[in-house]
Design an enzyme around this catalytic site. Sequence first.
Site, PDB file in Angstrom:
ATOM      1  CB  SER A  50      -5.890   5.654  10.290  1.00  0.00           C
ATOM      2  OG  SER A  50      -4.617   5.106   9.996  1.00  0.00           O
ATOM      3  N   GLY A  61      -2.830   3.531   7.054  1.00  0.00           N
ATOM      4  CA  GLY A  61      -2.441   2.258   7.663  1.00  0.00           C
ATOM      5  C   GLY A  61      -1.639   2.392   8.951  1.00  0.00           C
ATOM      6  CG  HIS A  73      -3.578   4.551  -3.062  1.00  0.00           C
ATOM      7  ND1 HIS A  73      -2.508   4.200  -2.264  1.00  0.00           N
ATOM      8  CD2 HIS A  73      -4.661   4.601  -2.248  1.00  0.00           C
ATOM      9  CE1 HIS A  73      -2.948   4.047  -1.016  1.00  0.00           C
ATOM     10  NE2 HIS A  73      -4.247   4.279  -0.982  1.00  0.00           N
ATOM     11  CD  GLU A  83      -6.389   7.525   0.628  1.00  0.00           C
ATOM     12  OE1 GLU A  83      -7.232   6.890   1.272  1.00  0.00           O
ATOM     13  OE2 GLU A  83      -5.531   6.990  -0.083  1.00  0.00           O
ATOM     14  CG  ASN A  99      -7.673   0.962  -1.807  1.00  0.00           C
ATOM     15  OD1 ASN A  99      -7.586  -0.120  -2.403  1.00  0.00           O
ATOM     16  ND2 ASN A  99      -6.671   1.829  -1.737  1.00  0.00           N
ATOM     17  CE  LYS A 115      -4.817   0.820   1.244  1.00  0.00           C
ATOM     18  NZ  LYS A 115      -3.935   1.559   2.148  1.00  0.00           N
ATOM     19  CD  GLU A 152      -1.081   1.614  -0.108  1.00  0.00           C
ATOM     20  OE1 GLU A 152      -1.783   0.880  -0.821  1.00  0.00           O
ATOM     21  OE2 GLU A 152      -1.382   1.899   1.076  1.00  0.00           O
TER      22      GLU A 152
END
Length: 234
Positions: A196, A164, A88, A158, A8, A10, A90
């Site tokens: 991570s 991150g 996701h 996740e 991914n 991003k 985010e």
Amino acid sequence: MKKLIAANWKMNPASQKQAEDIFNGIKEGVKGVAVEVVICPSFVYLPLLKGLTLGAQDMFWEEKGPFTGEVSGAMLKDLGVEYVIIGHSERRKYFNETDELINKKIKKASETGLKVIFCIGETAQERDAGKKNEVLEKQIKQGLAGIDNLENINIAYEPVWAIGTGNNCSVENTKESIDFIRKFVKENTRILYGGSVKSDNSGLYIKEAGANGLLVGGASLQAEEFIKIIKSAE
Ligand code: 13P
């Protein structure tokens, strides 16, 4: 079942040239590997990148029409894109995507013949309040409501606090969550871990935590590092 290692990217990298360089580096390094590799770049790079399986990072739930700024599953399919990431954290956080809305996207993606990487995961606050499993169950049940055929659905666990941060989830906790998620999906549904992931921890998720693949953010932007991660899953 074949392991699935997905990148991914991003909102990275910043130029076409860089996207092509990373992509070509990965392509060179993964010839003949026994795992399924999928690269999910920004929409704008999808038409440029050839020679590895592609995924999008999102899609809209209608096929066409007055939805300024959106991209449909049909458009992705037409480009030869095979996968789409949906839900996701985010997108949940910055674009207020709810379980209901995610469900509409997953339904449309399945109808369109796209394979889905459906992301779920608890925040640190939810974890600390002892609500992890409750959150995962709600996200899975609502996200997959009305979807009986899970053939093209992959789940990515996740934990939001692991994304991150360098603070990857322990093998024991990942295993516990994967075993919990397994109760709500089919035996042959792939459950990936993300958060991570680096080449020094990636193999453990596959070999010890029971993950059927990985969803990799930051480390997938460095071809050499990502190739190591892919090989650790073989
Ligand atoms: P990082 O690997 O950068 O933690 O990102 C994980 C992720 O969000 C993949 O979807």
